[in-house]
Design a protein around this motif. Structure first.
Motif, short mmCIF file in Angstrom:
data_model
loop_
_atom_site.label_atom_id
_atom_site.label_comp_id
_atom_site.label_asym_id
_atom_site.label_seq_id
_atom_site.Cartn_x
_atom_site.Cartn_y
_atom_site.Cartn_z
N ARG A 91 -3.34 -11.12 -5.56
CA ARG A 91 -4.75 -10.77 -5.42
C ARG A 91 -5.64 -11.90 -5.96
O ARG A 91 -6.64 -12.24 -5.35
CB ARG A 91 -5.04 -9.46 -6.14
CG ARG A 91 -4.36 -8.26 -5.49
CD ARG A 91 -4.40 -7.03 -6.36
NE ARG A 91 -5.74 -6.58 -6.65
CZ ARG A 91 -6.47 -5.83 -5.84
NH1 ARG A 91 -5.97 -5.43 -4.70
NH2 ARG A 91 -7.68 -5.45 -6.19
N GLN A 140 -1.17 -8.54 -8.98
CA GLN A 140 -2.34 -9.31 -9.41
C GLN A 140 -2.27 -10.81 -9.09
O GLN A 140 -3.27 -11.38 -8.66
CB GLN A 140 -2.61 -9.08 -10.90
CG GLN A 140 -4.06 -9.29 -11.27
CD GLN A 140 -5.01 -8.37 -10.52
OE1 GLN A 140 -4.87 -7.16 -10.52
NE2 GLN A 140 -5.99 -8.96 -9.85
N PRO A 159 -3.61 1.67 -7.97
CA PRO A 159 -3.89 2.15 -6.61
C PRO A 159 -5.16 2.99 -6.62
O PRO A 159 -5.63 3.39 -7.69
CB PRO A 159 -2.66 3.00 -6.28
CG PRO A 159 -2.11 3.40 -7.59
CD PRO A 159 -2.45 2.31 -8.56
N PRO A 160 -5.73 3.26 -5.46
CA PRO A 160 -6.92 4.11 -5.43
C PRO A 160 -6.67 5.43 -6.15
O PRO A 160 -5.63 6.07 -5.97
CB PRO A 160 -7.16 4.32 -3.93
CG PRO A 160 -6.48 3.16 -3.26
CD PRO A 160 -5.30 2.83 -4.14
N SER A 161 -7.62 5.86 -6.96
CA SER A 161 -7.44 7.05 -7.80
C SER A 161 -7.24 8.32 -6.98
O SER A 161 -6.62 9.27 -7.44
CB SER A 161 -8.62 7.22 -8.74
OG SER A 161 -9.82 7.38 -8.00
N PRO A 212 -13.23 -5.91 -6.53
CA PRO A 212 -11.92 -5.97 -7.18
C PRO A 212 -10.91 -4.99 -6.61
O PRO A 212 -9.71 -5.14 -6.82
CB PRO A 212 -12.24 -5.65 -8.64
CG PRO A 212 -13.51 -4.87 -8.60
CD PRO A 212 -14.27 -5.39 -7.41
N ASN A 213 -11.38 -3.99 -5.88
CA ASN A 213 -10.48 -2.99 -5.32
C ASN A 213 -10.11 -3.25 -3.87
O ASN A 213 -9.46 -2.43 -3.24
CB ASN A 213 -11.09 -1.60 -5.46
CG ASN A 213 -11.26 -1.21 -6.92
OD1 ASN A 213 -10.46 -1.58 -7.76
ND2 ASN A 213 -12.33 -0.50 -7.21
N GLN A 214 -10.55 -4.39 -3.34
CA GLN A 214 -10.24 -4.70 -1.96
C GLN A 214 -8.74 -4.92 -1.80
O GLN A 214 -8.11 -5.61 -2.61
CB GLN A 214 -10.98 -5.95 -1.50
CG GLN A 214 -10.69 -6.31 -0.05
CD GLN A 214 -11.47 -7.52 0.41
OE1 GLN A 214 -12.34 -8.01 -0.30
NE2 GLN A 214 -11.16 -7.99 1.59
N ILE A 215 -8.15 -4.33 -0.78
CA ILE A 215 -6.73 -4.46 -0.51
C ILE A 215 -6.54 -5.56 0.53
O ILE A 215 -7.17 -5.55 1.59
CB ILE A 215 -6.13 -3.14 0.01
CG1 ILE A 215 -6.35 -2.01 -1.01
CG2 ILE A 215 -4.65 -3.30 0.34
CD1 ILE A 215 -5.77 -2.27 -2.38
N ALA A 257 -2.76 -4.22 -10.06
CA ALA A 257 -3.97 -3.41 -10.11
C ALA A 257 -3.54 -1.96 -9.89
O ALA A 257 -2.40 -1.67 -9.49
CB ALA A 257 -4.94 -3.85 -9.01
N LEU A 295 -0.94 -4.68 -4.55
CA LEU A 295 -1.58 -4.55 -5.86
C LEU A 295 -1.15 -5.62 -6.85
O LEU A 295 -1.70 -5.68 -7.96
CB LEU A 295 -1.26 -3.17 -6.45
CG LEU A 295 -1.72 -1.97 -5.62
CD1 LEU A 295 -1.24 -0.67 -6.26
CD2 LEU A 295 -3.22 -1.97 -5.46
N SER A 338 0.84 -1.20 0.00
CA SER A 338 0.00 0.00 0.00
C SER A 338 0.88 1.25 0.00
O SER A 338 0.72 2.16 0.82
CB SER A 338 -0.96 0.01 1.19
OG SER A 338 -1.82 -1.11 1.15
#
Length: 172
Positions: free
Chosen positions: A96, A93, A163-165, A106-109, A161, A91, A69
């Motif tokens: 994940r 893949q 990161p959060p935008s 799909p955005n779960q960390i 993936a 992130l 993260s």
């Protein structure tokens, strides 16, 4: 508030491990010592945030940055880093996909503790949050899949993936 920064090299050797002095304008209300392991004495003679920020920026410049993260760390430090030079195990893949939980978005960390237990069969963070232990854990995870990771990157197939935008400012 940032209280400690730890950076390790590829083999897990300490490059930087320092506490960070709290800002005089924002006194510490609760050290959360039970979960952080940090006590008031640890911060008494620590360098200032700006000193630590500059040191971290110098250390990571033109380097591949490995962590979990990373956007949180970059955001707190106020240091942008080239996205292509990041290897974020949160992130990645293949990790994940292996741990996809039924009903999870799909955005779960996936937490570092979970990744470490699932892929390395090693516990981390059992007593308190330890940045040095976390840095070594993330590096160990990266090293365990680094060949495949770098083949994908060098082949033009980003294996992570996004990161959060809301943290896009952390990446250049």
């Amino acid at each position: 508030m940032l209280a400690r920064v730890a950076i390790v090299d590829y083999r897990g050797q300490v490059v930087l491990d320092t506490f960070v002095a709290p800002s005089p304008a924002t006194p510490v209300a609760d050290y959360r010592s039970a979960s952080t392991g940090i006590k008031q004495d640890d911060l008494q003679h620590a360098p200032s945030f700006t000193v630590v920020q500059a040191r971290v920026a110098q250390i990571i410049q033109n380097r591949i940055l490995v962590g979990h993260s990373l956007w949180n760390d970059l955001s707190v430090l106020g240091i942008p880093h080239p996205a292509v030079n990041t290897r974020d195990v949160a992130l990645y893949q293949p990790y994940r996909n292996a741990l996809r939980v039924q009903g999870a978005g799909p955005n779960q960390i996936i937490g570092l503790k979970t990744l470490m237990w699932h892929f390395m069969r090693r516990r981390c963070g059992d007593q308190y949050i330890d940045p040095l232990e976390n840095a070594r854990a993330a590096m160990d995870l990266y090293r365990s899949g680094s060949q495949e990771w770098e083949v994908a990157v060098n082949g033009g197939h980003w294996p992570c993936a996004l990161p959060p935008s809301t943290f896009s400012r952390c990446y250049t």
